[in-house]
Design an enzyme around this catalytic site. Structure first.
Site, PDB file in Angstrom:
ATOM      1  N   ARG A  67       0.879  -1.108   0.050  1.00  0.00           N
ATOM      2  CA  ARG A  67      -0.042  -0.172  -0.107  1.00  0.00           C
ATOM      3  C   ARG A  67       0.994   1.087   0.030  1.00  0.00           C
ATOM      4  NH1 ARG A  67      -5.868   0.013   1.281  1.00  0.00           N
ATOM      5  NH2 ARG A  67      -5.951  -2.049   1.644  1.00  0.00           N
ATOM      6  N   ARG A  93     -10.159   2.697  -3.105  1.00  0.00           N
ATOM      7  CA  ARG A  93      -9.131   2.343  -2.420  1.00  0.00           C
ATOM      8  C   ARG A  93      -9.093   2.996  -1.138  1.00  0.00           C
ATOM      9  NH1 ARG A  93      -7.897  -2.220  -3.650  1.00  0.00           N
ATOM     10  NH2 ARG A  93      -6.143  -2.153  -2.348  1.00  0.00           N
ATOM     11  N   HIS A 111     -18.677  11.347  -0.318  1.00  0.00           N
ATOM     12  CA  HIS A 111     -19.361   9.886   0.304  1.00  0.00           C
ATOM     13  C   HIS A 111     -20.781  10.116  -0.074  1.00  0.00           C
ATOM     14  CE1 HIS A 111     -19.551   6.468   2.465  1.00  0.00           C
ATOM     15  NE2 HIS A 111     -20.541   7.060   3.181  1.00  0.00           N
ATOM     16  N   VAL A 146     -11.958   5.562   8.305  1.00  0.00           N
ATOM     17  CA  VAL A 146     -12.560   5.865   6.877  1.00  0.00           C
ATOM     18  C   VAL A 146     -13.797   6.611   7.006  1.00  0.00           C
ATOM     19  CG1 VAL A 146     -13.894   4.360   5.247  1.00  0.00           C
ATOM     20  CG2 VAL A 146     -11.461   3.524   6.251  1.00  0.00           C
TER      21      VAL A 146
HETATM   22  C1  GAR Z   1     -20.095   8.271  -5.871  1.00  0.00           C
HETATM   23  O1  GAR Z   1     -21.511   7.913  -5.582  1.00  0.00           O
HETATM   24  C2  GAR Z   1     -19.364   8.582  -4.696  1.00  0.00           C
HETATM   25  O2  GAR Z   1     -19.938   9.278  -3.910  1.00  0.00           O
HETATM   26  C3  GAR Z   1     -18.978   7.163  -4.560  1.00  0.00           C
HETATM   27  O3  GAR Z   1     -18.995   6.456  -5.574  1.00  0.00           O
HETATM   28  C4  GAR Z   1     -19.646   7.000  -6.588  1.00  0.00           C
HETATM   29  C5  GAR Z   1     -18.760   7.399  -7.690  1.00  0.00           C
HETATM   30  O4  GAR Z   1     -19.401   7.701  -9.073  1.00  0.00           O
HETATM   31  N1  GAR Z   1     -17.938   6.936  -3.544  1.00  0.00           N
HETATM   32  C6  GAR Z   1     -17.838   6.140  -2.604  1.00  0.00           C
HETATM   33  O5  GAR Z   1     -18.680   5.519  -2.330  1.00  0.00           O
HETATM   34  C7  GAR Z   1     -16.563   6.310  -1.816  1.00  0.00           C
HETATM   35  N2  GAR Z   1     -16.422   5.266  -0.709  1.00  0.00           N
HETATM   36  P1  GAR Z   1     -18.769   8.326 -10.178  1.00  0.00           P
HETATM   37  O6  GAR Z   1     -17.449   7.635 -10.396  1.00  0.00           O
HETATM   38  O7  GAR Z   1     -19.870   8.563 -11.151  1.00  0.00           O
HETATM   39  O8  GAR Z   1     -18.286   9.911  -9.790  1.00  0.00           O
END
Ligand code: GAR
Length: 217
Positions: A67, A93, A111, A146
């Protein structure tokens, strides 16, 4: 004034990246995207970056032994492009405390829940299951735990009686596309300070109360 240089980290479709691309295209934008990094070669967000003529690169975590090694490659690329603010935009990640400290208060995440509720994955299904009346999204500075850290912007959307996780996700995603550029704009304008692990926003406008379900006669 020099524009704040953004490094955007993605893993997938990149619709939040697109929202930043569109916002940075405004003539009065206070920020610009200096680099897009993806840990996955098949992320559609890379195509968006290419279409916008932005520097972009795949840094595959699986090609690194550790990592720490993966994150060292990320940081080196970001620093080489003079990045001042790193945006995690669907970057899937988990980052180590060392990376988070290196970019402390220069690293934000979006988030898909109203933090501190529903950290982690499957936020929409869990919100529906819990019976909450509002779901939403949060943009926050990243800390090593996290999905925690000082909150910059949140949007609440109603959970509707016939919602599925997919429908709710789509409704929240539309608001993500407003919240992430807004948070970046506030930071680029120097209006966000972290005081005692809470954000203070200079000259933030008021927002009204929401009630769900709507009051009917
Ligand atoms: C979004 O909904 C973001 O909030 C989420 O992934 C999606 C990405 O969409 N992020 C997480 O869950 C982070 N833990 P995108 O690639 O279309 O922007």
């Amino acid at each position: 004034m020099a524009r704040l240089k953004l490094g955007v980290l993605i893993s997938g479709s990149g619709t939040n990246l697109q929202a930043l691309i569109d916002d940075c295209a405004r003539t009065d934008a206070a920020s610009e995207i200096a680099l897009v990094l993806s840990n996955r070669a098949d992320a559609f967000g890379l195509t968006r970056a290419a279409q916008a003529g932005l520097p972009h690169r795949v840094i595959d975590h699986r090609a690194h032994d550790s990592r720490a090694g993966f994150e060292q490659t990320l940081s080196a690329a970001l620093e080489a492009h003079g990045v001042g603010l790193v945006c995690l935009a669907g970057f899937m990640r988990v980052l180590t405390a060392a990376f988070v400290e290196r970019w402390r208060d220069r690293l934000i995440n979006i988030h898909p829940s109203l933090l501190p509720a529903f950290k982690g994955l499957d936020t929409h299904a869990r919100a529906i299951e819990a019976g909450v009346r509002f779901a939403g999204c949060t943009v926050h500075f990243v800390r090593s735990e996290v999905d925690s850290g000082p909150i910059i912007v949140q949007a609440a959307v109603p959970v509707l009686p016939d919602d599925t996780a997919e429908r709710l996700a789509a409704r929240v995603l539309r608001e993500e596309h407003r919240c992430l550029p807004l948070a970046v704009r506030l930071i680029a304008q120097g209006r966000v300070s972290v005081v005692g692990e809470r954000c203070v926003i200079d000259a933030a406008g008021p927002s009204g109360a929401l009630i769900n379900p709507a009051l009917t006669a």
